[in-house]
Write a protein that holds these residues in place. Sequence first.
Motif, PDB file in Angstrom:
ATOM      1  N   PHE A  29       4.113  69.493 -61.732  1.00  0.00           N
ATOM      2  CA  PHE A  29       4.385  68.139 -61.253  1.00  0.00           C
ATOM      3  C   PHE A  29       4.199  67.104 -62.367  1.00  0.00           C
ATOM      4  CE2 PHE A  29       5.350  68.721 -56.938  1.00  0.00           C
ATOM      5  CZ  PHE A  29       4.498  69.659 -56.368  1.00  0.00           C
ATOM      6  N   ASP A  30       3.414  67.435 -63.379  1.00  0.00           N
ATOM      7  CA  ASP A  30       3.189  66.494 -64.477  1.00  0.00           C
ATOM      8  C   ASP A  30       4.356  66.429 -65.450  1.00  0.00           C
ATOM      9  OD1 ASP A  30      -0.357  67.317 -64.751  1.00  0.00           O
ATOM     10  OD2 ASP A  30       0.703  65.890 -63.464  1.00  0.00           O
ATOM     11  N   ASP A  31       5.275  67.397 -65.365  1.00  0.00           N
ATOM     12  CA  ASP A  31       6.342  67.496 -66.362  1.00  0.00           C
ATOM     13  C   ASP A  31       7.582  66.696 -66.002  1.00  0.00           C
ATOM     14  OD1 ASP A  31       5.541  71.007 -66.712  1.00  0.00           O
ATOM     15  OD2 ASP A  31       4.831  69.293 -67.896  1.00  0.00           O
ATOM     16  N   PRO A  52       7.915  60.587 -58.579  1.00  0.00           N
ATOM     17  CA  PRO A  52       7.748  60.591 -60.041  1.00  0.00           C
ATOM     18  C   PRO A  52       6.530  61.413 -60.455  1.00  0.00           C
ATOM     19  CG  PRO A  52       6.968  58.530 -59.118  1.00  0.00           C
ATOM     20  CD  PRO A  52       7.542  59.312 -57.973  1.00  0.00           C
ATOM     21  N   THR A  53       6.378  61.606 -61.745  1.00  0.00           N
ATOM     22  CA  THR A  53       5.290  62.430 -62.252  1.00  0.00           C
ATOM     23  C   THR A  53       3.921  61.857 -61.899  1.00  0.00           C
ATOM     24  OG1 THR A  53       5.453  61.298 -64.377  1.00  0.00           O
ATOM     25  CG2 THR A  53       6.632  63.373 -64.144  1.00  0.00           C
ATOM     26  N   LEU A  54       3.798  60.545 -61.927  1.00  0.00           N
ATOM     27  CA  LEU A  54       2.508  59.928 -61.637  1.00  0.00           C
ATOM     28  C   LEU A  54       2.273  59.733 -60.147  1.00  0.00           C
ATOM     29  CD1 LEU A  54       2.353  57.239 -64.462  1.00  0.00           C
ATOM     30  CD2 LEU A  54       1.244  59.487 -64.377  1.00  0.00           C
ATOM     31  N   GLU A  55       3.257  60.110 -59.342  1.00  0.00           N
ATOM     32  CA  GLU A  55       3.156  60.019 -57.889  1.00  0.00           C
ATOM     33  C   GLU A  55       2.734  58.619 -57.445  1.00  0.00           C
ATOM     34  OE1 GLU A  55       0.490  62.835 -56.125  1.00  0.00           O
ATOM     35  OE2 GLU A  55       1.580  62.920 -54.256  1.00  0.00           O
ATOM     36  N   SER A  56       3.192  57.608 -58.168  1.00  0.00           N
ATOM     37  CA  SER A  56       2.805  56.249 -57.835  1.00  0.00           C
ATOM     38  C   SER A  56       3.615  55.701 -56.675  1.00  0.00           C
ATOM     39  CB  SER A  56       2.981  55.360 -59.057  1.00  0.00           C
ATOM     40  OG  SER A  56       4.324  55.427 -59.507  1.00  0.00           O
ATOM     41  N   LYS A  57       4.825  56.178 -56.521  1.00  0.00           N
ATOM     42  CA  LYS A  57       5.702  55.659 -55.480  1.00  0.00           C
ATOM     43  C   LYS A  57       6.780  56.687 -55.215  1.00  0.00           C
ATOM     44  CE  LYS A  57       9.098  51.979 -54.798  1.00  0.00           C
ATOM     45  NZ  LYS A  57       9.707  50.753 -55.377  1.00  0.00           N
ATOM     46  N   THR A  58       7.125  56.856 -53.977  1.00  0.00           N
ATOM     47  CA  THR A  58       8.243  57.730 -53.627  1.00  0.00           C
ATOM     48  C   THR A  58       9.479  56.873 -53.393  1.00  0.00           C
ATOM     49  OG1 THR A  58       6.732  59.318 -52.603  1.00  0.00           O
ATOM     50  CG2 THR A  58       9.061  59.528 -52.080  1.00  0.00           C
ATOM     51  N   ASP A  73       3.091  69.493 -52.155  1.00  0.00           N
ATOM     52  CA  ASP A  73       1.856  70.259 -52.028  1.00  0.00           C
ATOM     53  C   ASP A  73       1.411  70.627 -53.429  1.00  0.00           C
ATOM     54  OD1 ASP A  73      -0.101  72.238 -51.734  1.00  0.00           O
ATOM     55  OD2 ASP A  73       0.766  72.941 -49.844  1.00  0.00           O
ATOM     56  N   ASN A  74       0.375  69.954 -53.902  1.00  0.00           N
ATOM     57  CA  ASN A  74      -0.064  70.153 -55.280  1.00  0.00           C
ATOM     58  C   ASN A  74      -0.630  71.549 -55.545  1.00  0.00           C
ATOM     59  OD1 ASN A  74       0.667  67.546 -55.928  1.00  0.00           O
ATOM     60  ND2 ASN A  74      -1.355  66.725 -55.462  1.00  0.00           N
ATOM     61  N   THR A  75      -0.994  72.247 -54.481  1.00  0.00           N
ATOM     62  CA  THR A  75      -1.602  73.566 -54.686  1.00  0.00           C
ATOM     63  C   THR A  75      -0.579  74.693 -54.675  1.00  0.00           C
ATOM     64  OG1 THR A  75      -1.986  73.949 -52.337  1.00  0.00           O
ATOM     65  CG2 THR A  75      -3.688  72.741 -53.548  1.00  0.00           C
ATOM     66  N   ILE A  98      15.227  68.256 -60.984  1.00  0.00           N
ATOM     67  CA  ILE A  98      14.238  67.624 -61.846  1.00  0.00           C
ATOM     68  C   ILE A  98      14.928  66.753 -62.892  1.00  0.00           C
ATOM     69  CG2 ILE A  98      12.416  69.337 -61.557  1.00  0.00           C
ATOM     70  CD1 ILE A  98      13.341  70.638 -64.175  1.00  0.00           C
ATOM     71  N   ARG A  99      14.258  65.717 -63.278  1.00  0.00           N
ATOM     72  CA  ARG A  99      14.659  64.875 -64.395  1.00  0.00           C
ATOM     73  C   ARG A  99      13.425  64.112 -64.851  1.00  0.00           C
ATOM     74  NH1 ARG A  99      18.581  60.178 -61.748  1.00  0.00           N
ATOM     75  NH2 ARG A  99      17.382  59.824 -59.845  1.00  0.00           N
ATOM     76  N   ASP A 100      13.555  63.392 -65.945  1.00  0.00           N
ATOM     77  CA  ASP A 100      12.374  62.745 -66.518  1.00  0.00           C
ATOM     78  C   ASP A 100      11.863  61.594 -65.646  1.00  0.00           C
ATOM     79  OD1 ASP A 100      13.528  63.165 -69.951  1.00  0.00           O
ATOM     80  OD2 ASP A 100      12.333  64.470 -68.651  1.00  0.00           O
ATOM     81  N   PHE A 101      12.782  60.818 -65.086  1.00  0.00           N
ATOM     82  CA  PHE A 101      12.386  59.645 -64.326  1.00  0.00           C
ATOM     83  C   PHE A 101      13.163  59.585 -63.025  1.00  0.00           C
ATOM     84  CE2 PHE A 101      10.011  58.081 -67.834  1.00  0.00           C
ATOM     85  CZ  PHE A 101      10.742  58.341 -68.965  1.00  0.00           C
ATOM     86  N   CYS A 102      12.621  58.873 -62.047  1.00  0.00           N
ATOM     87  CA  CYS A 102      13.292  58.781 -60.755  1.00  0.00           C
ATOM     88  C   CYS A 102      14.518  57.877 -60.784  1.00  0.00           C
ATOM     89  CB  CYS A 102      12.324  58.266 -59.689  1.00  0.00           C
ATOM     90  SG  CYS A 102      11.198  59.520 -59.048  1.00  0.00           S
ATOM     91  N   THR A 103      14.482  56.839 -61.579  1.00  0.00           N
ATOM     92  CA  THR A 103      15.508  55.812 -61.458  1.00  0.00           C
ATOM     93  C   THR A 103      16.572  55.830 -62.547  1.00  0.00           C
ATOM     94  OG1 THR A 103      14.053  54.264 -62.611  1.00  0.00           O
ATOM     95  CG2 THR A 103      13.966  54.282 -60.203  1.00  0.00           C
ATOM     96  N   VAL A 104      16.366  56.624 -63.585  1.00  0.00           N
ATOM     97  CA  VAL A 104      17.354  56.668 -64.665  1.00  0.00           C
ATOM     98  C   VAL A 104      17.531  58.103 -65.139  1.00  0.00           C
ATOM     99  CG1 VAL A 104      16.929  54.328 -65.474  1.00  0.00           C
ATOM    100  CG2 VAL A 104      15.599  56.218 -66.427  1.00  0.00           C
TER     101      VAL A 104
END
Length: 120
Positions: A29-31, A52-58, A73-75, A98-104
């Motif tokens: 999830f960090d990648d 996103p990777t930081l799980e700050s906002k969906t 599920d992080n586990t 997967i991609r680097d960022f959610c918005t771009v």
Amino acid sequence: ELQLVESGGGLVQTGGSLRLSCAFSGFTFDDYAINWFRQAPGKEREGVSCIPTLESKTYYADSVKGRFTMSRDNTKNIVYLQMNSLKPEDTAVYHCAIRDFCTVGDYDFWGQGTQVTVSS
């Protein structure tokens, strides 16, 4: 090796619910930001949701806000897409990606997808 495997699709009536799952391997999830997008015949690909990777906002597309919920599920290296109040226009093949960022940026890798069909 990157791998994304979707499951949980099916046939449901208007107003019904489905929960999609995406099991992944080869990354964490960090990648990457993890996304759901959908593709209906004759229509352009549509981004549905993203964590996103930081799980700050969906992030959610306007077309699904208030009806779909993405979670992880992080586990277990699994992400889910809970879809409620389904409509015929939600009919599509749903892919996790997967991609680097959610918005771009473009999607770097995605799974084979799972078919969702909503009958009227």
